[in-house]
Design a protein around this motif. Structure first.
Motif, mmCIF file in Angstrom:
data_model
loop_
_atom_site.group_PDB
_atom_site.id
_atom_site.type_symbol
_atom_site.label_atom_id
_atom_site.label_comp_id
_atom_site.label_asym_id
_atom_site.label_seq_id
_atom_site.Cartn_x
_atom_site.Cartn_y
_atom_site.Cartn_z
ATOM 1 N N UNK A 39 0.837 -1.205 0.000
ATOM 2 C CA UNK A 39 0.000 0.000 0.000
ATOM 3 C C UNK A 39 0.870 1.253 0.000
ATOM 4 N N UNK A 40 1.886 1.286 0.836
ATOM 5 C CA UNK A 40 2.788 2.430 0.856
ATOM 6 C C UNK A 40 3.534 2.576 -0.463
ATOM 7 N N UNK A 41 4.033 1.472 -0.983
ATOM 8 C CA UNK A 41 4.771 1.517 -2.243
ATOM 9 C C UNK A 41 3.901 2.076 -3.363
ATOM 10 N N UNK A 42 2.676 1.595 -3.461
ATOM 11 C CA UNK A 42 1.781 2.074 -4.508
ATOM 12 C C UNK A 42 1.402 3.538 -4.290
ATOM 13 N N UNK A 43 1.306 3.962 -3.043
ATOM 14 C CA UNK A 43 0.985 5.356 -2.753
ATOM 15 C C UNK A 43 2.120 6.272 -3.203
ATOM 16 N N UNK A 44 3.341 5.903 -2.898
ATOM 17 C CA UNK A 44 4.471 6.765 -3.216
ATOM 18 C C UNK A 44 4.950 6.633 -4.657
ATOM 19 N N UNK A 45 4.489 5.630 -5.369
ATOM 20 C CA UNK A 45 4.907 5.441 -6.754
ATOM 21 C C UNK A 45 3.742 5.573 -7.711
ATOM 22 N N UNK A 46 2.856 6.510 -7.438
ATOM 23 C CA UNK A 46 1.705 6.740 -8.318
ATOM 24 C C UNK A 46 2.050 7.778 -9.387
ATOM 25 N N UNK A 47 3.330 7.964 -9.656
ATOM 26 C CA UNK A 47 3.843 8.858 -10.699
ATOM 27 C C UNK A 47 3.415 10.304 -10.501
ATOM 28 N N UNK A 48 3.444 10.751 -9.276
ATOM 29 C CA UNK A 48 3.187 12.150 -8.958
ATOM 30 C C UNK A 48 4.228 12.578 -7.926
ATOM 31 N N UNK A 49 4.786 13.778 -8.068
ATOM 32 C CA UNK A 49 5.830 14.189 -7.134
ATOM 33 C C UNK A 49 5.341 14.256 -5.682
ATOM 34 N N UNK A 50 4.133 14.685 -5.472
ATOM 35 C CA UNK A 50 3.556 14.748 -4.125
ATOM 36 C C UNK A 50 2.263 13.934 -4.148
ATOM 37 N N UNK A 51 2.117 12.967 -3.223
ATOM 38 C CA UNK A 51 0.890 12.165 -3.242
ATOM 39 C C UNK A 51 -0.343 13.007 -2.899
ATOM 40 N N UNK A 52 -0.949 13.581 -3.919
ATOM 41 C CA UNK A 52 -2.170 14.351 -3.711
ATOM 42 C C UNK A 52 -3.372 13.411 -3.744
ATOM 43 N N UNK A 53 -4.564 13.957 -3.722
ATOM 44 C CA UNK A 53 -5.771 13.116 -3.695
ATOM 45 C C UNK A 53 -5.870 12.206 -4.923
ATOM 46 N N UNK A 54 -5.519 12.743 -6.073
ATOM 47 C CA UNK A 54 -5.593 11.928 -7.295
ATOM 48 C C UNK A 54 -4.598 10.768 -7.233
ATOM 49 N N UNK A 55 -3.388 11.057 -6.772
ATOM 50 C CA UNK A 55 -2.376 10.001 -6.661
ATOM 51 C C UNK A 55 -2.793 8.957 -5.635
ATOM 52 N N UNK A 60 -4.971 3.641 -4.249
ATOM 53 C CA UNK A 60 -6.044 2.794 -3.701
ATOM 54 C C UNK A 60 -6.541 1.816 -4.750
ATOM 55 N N UNK A 61 -6.692 2.287 -5.999
ATOM 56 C CA UNK A 61 -7.129 1.404 -7.086
ATOM 57 C C UNK A 61 -6.110 0.294 -7.328
ATOM 58 N N UNK A 62 -4.841 0.669 -7.347
ATOM 59 C CA UNK A 62 -3.783 -0.328 -7.558
ATOM 60 C C UNK A 62 -3.757 -1.341 -6.422
ATOM 61 N N UNK A 63 -3.932 -0.850 -5.199
ATOM 62 C CA UNK A 63 -3.940 -1.750 -4.048
ATOM 63 C C UNK A 63 -5.120 -2.712 -4.136
ATOM 64 N N UNK A 64 -6.280 -2.203 -4.518
ATOM 65 C CA UNK A 64 -7.457 -3.063 -4.662
ATOM 66 C C UNK A 64 -7.224 -4.116 -5.740
ATOM 67 N N UNK A 65 -6.603 -3.725 -6.844
ATOM 68 C CA UNK A 65 -6.288 -4.681 -7.909
ATOM 69 C C UNK A 65 -5.316 -5.740 -7.408
ATOM 70 N N UNK A 66 -4.337 -5.315 -6.605
ATOM 71 C CA UNK A 66 -3.381 -6.246 -6.023
ATOM 72 C C UNK A 66 -4.094 -7.268 -5.137
ATOM 73 N N UNK A 67 -4.988 -6.786 -4.259
ATOM 74 C CA UNK A 67 -5.721 -7.671 -3.356
ATOM 75 C C UNK A 67 -6.573 -8.658 -4.154
ATOM 76 N N UNK A 68 -7.226 -8.173 -5.202
ATOM 77 C CA UNK A 68 -8.053 -9.052 -6.036
ATOM 78 C C UNK A 68 -7.203 -10.108 -6.732
ATOM 79 N N UNK A 69 -6.017 -9.719 -7.205
ATOM 80 C CA UNK A 69 -5.131 -10.676 -7.865
ATOM 81 C C UNK A 69 -4.649 -11.742 -6.884
#
Length: 89
Positions: A39-55, A60-69
């Motif tokens: 979860x932390x890794x996906x939060x900090x690597x969402x390709x945005x310099x500062x994790x804003x709401x969009x990032x 969260x979407x990536x984490x959900x996909x990970x959990x589903x996989x």
């Protein structure tokens, strides 16, 4: 907490119960740690310099996909670290 020597002196049934509890606890800790790390890794690597709401939403979407996989892998009987499957996973 018992020492390894004390555990070895327990009747086999008690030893198994104790050890299975320890294994379960360790597995819970490892699973939770991995989930938190991902979860932390996906939060900090969402390709945005500062994790804003969009990032964070992307994370969260990536984490959900990970959990589903992971759920699909487990439901299908597949294990990423299962060495019996050989090198060609």
């Amino acid at each position: 907490m018992l020492t390894p020597g004390e555990v070895m002196q327990l009747p086999p049934e008690d030893e198994l119960v104790l050890l299975s509890g320890l294994v379960r606890r360790d597995l819970d800790v490892l699973t939770e740690s991995l989930a938190f790390f991902v979860k932390l890794y996906l939060t900090f690597n969402a390709h945005a310099p500062v994790p804003d709401r969009a990032a964070q939403a992307v994370a969260r979407d990536r984490f959900q996909q990970f959990i589903e996989q992971v759920g699909r892998q487990i439901a299908g009987g597949k294990r990423s670290l299962d060495q019996s499957q050989g090198e060609g996973r």
